[in-house]
Design a protein around this motif. Structure first.
Motif, mmCIF file in Angstrom:
data_model
loop_
_atom_site.group_PDB
_atom_site.id
_atom_site.type_symbol
_atom_site.label_atom_id
_atom_site.label_comp_id
_atom_site.label_asym_id
_atom_site.label_seq_id
_atom_site.Cartn_x
_atom_site.Cartn_y
_atom_site.Cartn_z
ATOM 1 N N ASN A 63 0.799 -1.230 0.000
ATOM 2 C CA ASN A 63 0.000 0.000 0.000
ATOM 3 C C ASN A 63 0.833 1.283 0.000
ATOM 4 O O ASN A 63 0.270 2.380 -0.015
ATOM 5 C CB ASN A 63 -0.946 0.007 1.202
ATOM 6 N N THR A 122 0.192 3.788 -3.033
ATOM 7 C CA THR A 122 -1.102 4.460 -2.926
ATOM 8 C C THR A 122 -1.082 5.481 -1.792
ATOM 9 O O THR A 122 -1.534 6.618 -1.952
ATOM 10 C CB THR A 122 -2.224 3.432 -2.686
ATOM 11 N N TYR A 123 -0.528 5.077 -0.653
ATOM 12 C CA TYR A 123 -0.453 5.976 0.497
ATOM 13 C C TYR A 123 0.307 7.244 0.122
ATOM 14 O O TYR A 123 -0.146 8.359 0.380
ATOM 15 C CB TYR A 123 0.240 5.270 1.677
ATOM 16 N N SER A 144 0.914 8.478 -2.832
ATOM 17 C CA SER A 144 0.189 9.253 -3.841
ATOM 18 C C SER A 144 -0.906 10.109 -3.226
ATOM 19 O O SER A 144 -1.117 11.251 -3.628
ATOM 20 C CB SER A 144 -0.462 8.322 -4.870
ATOM 21 N N VAL A 145 -1.607 9.537 -2.276
ATOM 22 C CA VAL A 145 -2.760 10.228 -1.682
ATOM 23 C C VAL A 145 -2.335 11.212 -0.591
ATOM 24 O O VAL A 145 -2.800 12.350 -0.566
ATOM 25 C CB VAL A 145 -3.764 9.200 -1.115
ATOM 26 N N ILE A 147 7.051 7.200 -5.081
ATOM 27 C CA ILE A 147 5.987 6.357 -5.641
ATOM 28 C C ILE A 147 6.600 5.247 -6.494
ATOM 29 O O ILE A 147 6.197 4.077 -6.400
ATOM 30 C CB ILE A 147 4.990 7.215 -6.446
ATOM 31 N N ARG A 162 6.536 1.190 -5.692
ATOM 32 C CA ARG A 162 6.084 0.146 -6.637
ATOM 33 C C ARG A 162 7.101 -0.978 -6.734
ATOM 34 O O ARG A 162 6.741 -2.146 -6.835
ATOM 35 C CB ARG A 162 5.826 0.770 -8.005
#
Length: 132
Positions: free
Chosen positions: A38, A41-42, A44-45, A112, A116
């Motif tokens: 995660n 996503t974390y 990015s947000v 990010i 990945r």
């Protein structure tokens, strides 16, 4: 502009996860793997500054069964700092909050991509993720 050798990028991620594994209790491997999955996503947000704050929150918290989250976040930030060569303190979110916007945005983008890569390697190192 930083040029990335994909082999070096993979090696950095694999080595970091191997180090992280040595810092975790075996009972936390699968949950830590879920945290790693995660991270992109974390980031990015919410951004790196909040990741740093959450690392501190979990490491200083009293719940032993969530300290692994702080270890995952802290190791990620330490490796990002080392890999990027950008001057920030992984233990101090203020160094990220006060960073020039262009530098912070570039660092967040690199984070990010690194997240990945960590996500790709985590099942091989920590096992398949188990969500809480």
């Amino acid at each position: 502009m930083m040029k990335l050798d994909s082999r070096k990028f993979s090696q950095q991620a694999f080595d970091a996860l191997t180090e992280l594994k040595q810092e975790l209790q075996e009972t936390h491997y699968k949950r830590a793997s879920g945290q790693v999955r995660n991270l992109a996503t974390y980031t990015s947000v919410w951004g790196l500054h909040r990741l740093s704050g959450d690392a501190k929150k979990y490491l200083q918290g009293t719940a032993e069964d969530t300290k692994y989250k702080g270890k995952v976040y802290k190791k990620f930030l330490q490796k990002l700092q080392s890999f990027s060569g950008i001057d920030f303190d992984p233990n101090n979110e203020a160094t990220l909050i006060n960073m020039p916007l262009k530098t912070y945005t570039s660092l967040n983008r690199l984070a990010i991509e690194l997240a990945r890569e960590w996500s790709f390697w985590t099942p091989a190192v920590l096992g398949e993720p188990e969500n809480e």
